[in-house]
Write a protein that holds these residues in place. Structure first.
Motif, PDB file in Angstrom:
ATOM      1  N   TYR A   1      38.720 110.024  27.467  1.00 41.06           N
ATOM      2  CA  TYR A   1      38.581 108.756  26.742  1.00 41.06           C
ATOM      3  C   TYR A   1      39.624 107.746  27.205  1.00 41.06           C
ATOM      4  CZ  TYR A   1      35.707 111.389  23.394  1.00 41.06           C
ATOM      5  OH  TYR A   1      34.732 112.141  22.808  1.00 41.06           O
ATOM      6  N   LEU A   2      40.871 108.196  27.358  1.00 43.01           N
ATOM      7  CA  LEU A   2      41.943 107.289  27.759  1.00 43.01           C
ATOM      8  C   LEU A   2      41.738 106.784  29.186  1.00 43.01           C
ATOM      9  CD1 LEU A   2      45.021 109.173  26.243  1.00 43.01           C
ATOM     10  CD2 LEU A   2      43.919 107.113  25.359  1.00 43.01           C
ATOM     11  N   VAL A   3      41.325 107.672  30.083  1.00 38.67           N
ATOM     12  CA  VAL A   3      41.107 107.262  31.469  1.00 38.67           C
ATOM     13  C   VAL A   3      39.962 106.258  31.565  1.00 38.67           C
ATOM     14  CG1 VAL A   3      40.407 108.078  33.768  1.00 38.67           C
ATOM     15  CG2 VAL A   3      42.060 109.378  32.411  1.00 38.67           C
ATOM     16  N   ALA A   4      38.888 106.490  30.799  1.00 39.90           N
ATOM     17  CA  ALA A   4      37.734 105.589  30.837  1.00 39.90           C
ATOM     18  C   ALA A   4      37.916 104.363  29.957  1.00 39.90           C
ATOM     19  CB  ALA A   4      36.478 106.342  30.400  1.00 39.90           C
ATOM     20  N   GLU A   5      39.037 104.295  29.216  1.00 37.12           N
ATOM     21  CA  GLU A   5      39.343 103.165  28.331  1.00 37.12           C
ATOM     22  C   GLU A   5      38.269 102.980  27.256  1.00 37.12           C
ATOM     23  OE1 GLU A   5      39.940  99.737  30.752  1.00 37.12           O
ATOM     24  OE2 GLU A   5      41.806 100.486  31.652  1.00 37.12           O
ATOM     25  N   VAL A   6      37.962 104.091  26.585  1.00 40.76           N
ATOM     26  CA  VAL A   6      37.026 104.046  25.463  1.00 40.76           C
ATOM     27  C   VAL A   6      37.690 103.325  24.292  1.00 40.76           C
ATOM     28  CG1 VAL A   6      35.745 105.463  23.794  1.00 40.76           C
ATOM     29  CG2 VAL A   6      35.871 106.160  26.186  1.00 40.76           C
ATOM     30  N   PRO A   7      37.006 102.400  23.623  1.00 44.34           N
ATOM     31  CA  PRO A   7      37.597 101.752  22.441  1.00 44.34           C
ATOM     32  C   PRO A   7      37.922 102.782  21.353  1.00 44.34           C
ATOM     33  CG  PRO A   7      35.668 100.537  23.201  1.00 44.34           C
ATOM     34  CD  PRO A   7      35.702 101.819  23.980  1.00 44.34           C
ATOM     35  N   ASN A   8      39.071 102.603  20.689  1.00 46.20           N
ATOM     36  CA  ASN A   8      39.524 103.539  19.647  1.00 46.20           C
ATOM     37  C   ASN A   8      39.563 104.975  20.172  1.00 46.20           C
ATOM     38  OD1 ASN A   8      39.680 101.426  17.706  1.00 46.20           O
ATOM     39  ND2 ASN A   8      37.486 101.621  17.356  1.00 46.20           N
ATOM     40  N   ALA A   9      40.208 105.142  21.325  1.00 46.32           N
ATOM     41  CA  ALA A   9      40.219 106.453  21.981  1.00 46.32           C
ATOM     42  C   ALA A   9      40.892 107.514  21.114  1.00 46.32           C
ATOM     43  CB  ALA A   9      40.916 106.350  23.330  1.00 46.32           C
ATOM     44  N   VAL A  10      41.958 107.137  20.398  1.00 44.38           N
ATOM     45  CA  VAL A  10      42.674 108.108  19.561  1.00 44.38           C
ATOM     46  C   VAL A  10      41.782 108.594  18.419  1.00 44.38           C
ATOM     47  CG1 VAL A  10      44.669 108.462  18.074  1.00 44.38           C
ATOM     48  CG2 VAL A  10      44.912 107.120  20.159  1.00 44.38           C
ATOM     49  N   MET A  11      41.072 107.660  17.780  1.00 41.87           N
ATOM     50  CA  MET A  11      40.183 108.045  16.697  1.00 41.87           C
ATOM     51  C   MET A  11      39.064 108.961  17.208  1.00 41.87           C
ATOM     52  SD  MET A  11      37.644 105.784  14.343  1.00 41.87           S
ATOM     53  CE  MET A  11      36.466 105.790  15.695  1.00 41.87           C
ATOM     54  N   PHE A  12      38.495 108.632  18.359  1.00 38.84           N
ATOM     55  CA  PHE A  12      37.449 109.479  18.927  1.00 38.84           C
ATOM     56  C   PHE A  12      38.002 110.849  19.314  1.00 38.84           C
ATOM     57  CE2 PHE A  12      34.715 105.696  19.642  1.00 38.84           C
ATOM     58  CZ  PHE A  12      33.531 106.230  19.159  1.00 38.84           C
ATOM     59  N   THR A  13      39.253 110.909  19.737  1.00 41.64           N
ATOM     60  CA  THR A  13      39.859 112.207  20.057  1.00 41.64           C
ATOM     61  C   THR A  13      39.991 113.071  18.810  1.00 41.64           C
ATOM     62  OG1 THR A  13      41.099 111.215  21.890  1.00 41.64           O
ATOM     63  CG2 THR A  13      41.873 113.330  21.051  1.00 41.64           C
ATOM     64  N   VAL A  14      40.434 112.468  17.706  1.00 39.87           N
ATOM     65  CA  VAL A  14      40.553 113.211  16.455  1.00 39.87           C
ATOM     66  C   VAL A  14      39.186 113.703  15.987  1.00 39.87           C
ATOM     67  CG1 VAL A  14      41.198 113.032  14.023  1.00 39.87           C
ATOM     68  CG2 VAL A  14      42.652 111.987  15.778  1.00 39.87           C
ATOM     69  N   LEU A  15      38.179 112.830  16.037  1.00 40.05           N
ATOM     70  CA  LEU A  15      36.836 113.226  15.609  1.00 40.05           C
ATOM     71  C   LEU A  15      36.262 114.312  16.513  1.00 40.05           C
ATOM     72  CD1 LEU A  15      35.254 109.770  14.672  1.00 40.05           C
ATOM     73  CD2 LEU A  15      36.097 111.542  13.137  1.00 40.05           C
ATOM     74  N   THR A  16      36.497 114.183  17.825  1.00 41.95           N
ATOM     75  CA  THR A  16      35.990 115.200  18.748  1.00 41.95           C
ATOM     76  C   THR A  16      36.634 116.548  18.484  1.00 41.95           C
ATOM     77  OG1 THR A  16      35.659 113.487  20.431  1.00 41.95           O
ATOM     78  CG2 THR A  16      35.659 115.767  21.174  1.00 41.95           C
TER      79      THR A  16
END
Length: 384
Positions: A260-275
């Motif tokens: 997510y961070l490499v691809a610059e996904v918006p709200n990457a931290v939130m998506f990491t927690v959800l994943t």
């Protein structure tokens, strides 16, 4: 003087028996030998167990979840109680259960919040499509696969108001509202059973030693000495499955979060927690990183980067779920890889989500019976 009285009383009793002997039927004594009493106890116990299971059928999944949590978290709870509460107590059990509830509720609350936010967007999108149609979004042109076909389908079905109305005639705002009301009802239902599981977890933690002693005594009475070994293997299987599930989910979530961070996904931290949270559920992480890829495309990101997020997540999940997870669970539960694999995914198919934990426990119990009961060496005792 007492002798004549006794003789008179004894002379009357035979007369009374003779008068009633013709009217009374011959009575046979009840079979009160040891074997009959044992059979009666077994039948009564089985009937009571069946009635208890039937009565508590609706709460059994919650009780099983509470038992799994209590067994897997017991070593951690003992360390917590000894450090912060000077030993196991009601207060220590309550605080520890509260911490577990916060850990469980936080990802769920984030997911529900995101779904609620998207609900209003979906309803407004449906209304706008029925009234004036929807233009083809710019992000569709950046999709790396089948972009032209998607644009053609969008223009034919959603850009024209009449076509959009025809296509969405079964998907209107009323149906969407009904869908969200149904979702809300199910959410309240699940929330009640989650709260009941937490209450059962508190009771098990507070009375853990007494419950464990009772279980061991029962197994010793019913199965003898091998019963304790069977319980130990089942406990190891539960802890191994839970620990393996958590470790694999955290590892998968962090690795996908790097993507997510490499691809610059918006709200990457939130998506990491959800994943990470959804990785503990079957196909949960797949939904999380697929949603992240779609958000990246719709927010103006590169379609190639979105495809990279999806394929990276797929590689991580396939490796973690089908290789690393069975190895960790099998090693902790002392199961061969094949039995661990069959226990995890066979339990999932047979019992649903709870089968992820019941499957390895069943396989561990079967392996224990086979190794230690069937092929246990017989010791010849020498009589003096």
């Amino acid at each position: 003087m007492s002798d004549p009285v006794k003789r008179g009383a004894s002379s009357k009793r035979p007369l009374e028996r003779k008068e009633g002997s013709s009217k009374e039927l011959e009575r046979k004594p009840l079979p009160l030998d040891a074997a009959a009493r044992l059979k009666g106890r077994v039948v009564l116990a089985l009937v009571l167990v069946a009635l208890a299971l039937w009565t508590a059928a609706g709460f059994l999944p919650s009780l099983i979840w509470a038992t799994i949590l209590a067994v897997s978290l017991w070593p951690l709870y003992i360390k917590f109680a000894m450090r912060f509460a000077s030993g196991s107590s009601g207060l220590a059990a309550f605080i520890f259960t509260t911490i577990v509830a916060l850990v469980l509720f936080t990802p769920m609350a984030l997911a529900v919040y995101q779904i609620a936010q998207q609900g209003d967007v979906l309803v407004s999108w449906l209304k706008r499509a029925r009234e004036s149609g929807i233009e083809v979004p710019d992000w569709i042109a950046r999709v790396p696969i089948a972009a032209e076909s998607l644009q053609h389908w969008w223009r034919a079905n959603l850009s024209d108001p009449e076509a959009a109305t025809a296509w969405l005639q079964s998907i209107n705002a009323d149906n969407a509202s009904d869908l969200f009301r149904t979702f809300g009802g199910q959410l309240i239902h699940r929330l009640f059973f989650l709260l009941f599981s937490l209450f059962a977890l508190f009771v098990l933690l507070r009375n853990g030693r007494a419950v464990a002693n009772r279980v061991l005594q029962t197994c010793d009475r019913l199965l003898g000495e091998p019963g304790e070994g069977l319980i130990e293997r089942m406990v190891d299987a539960i802890r191994g499955t839970v620990n393996g599930t958590v470790l694999v989910a955290v590892g998968e979530g962090l690795l996908i979060g790097v993507g997510y961070l490499v691809a610059e996904v918006p709200n990457a931290v939130m998506f990491t927690v959800l994943t990470t949270a959804f990785a503990m559920l079957p196909f949960g992480a797949w939904l999380a990183f697929t949603a992240a890829a779609l958000v990246l495309v719709t927010d103006g990101g590169s379609g190639l980067a979105a495809a990279g997020v999806f394929f990276w997540g797929a590689i991580v999940m396939l490796t973690g779920d089908h290789l690393v997870w069975p190895i960790l669970v099998g090693g902790s539960a002392r199961l061969p890889f094949l039995l661990a694999f069959v226990g995890i995914f066979g339990g999932l198919a047979a019992f649903g989500l709870i089968g992820l934990f019941l499957g390895p426990v069943i396989m561990a119990a079967l392996l224990t019976v086979w190794r230690e009961w069937v092929f246990r060496p017989v010791v010849n005792e020498k009589t003096s």
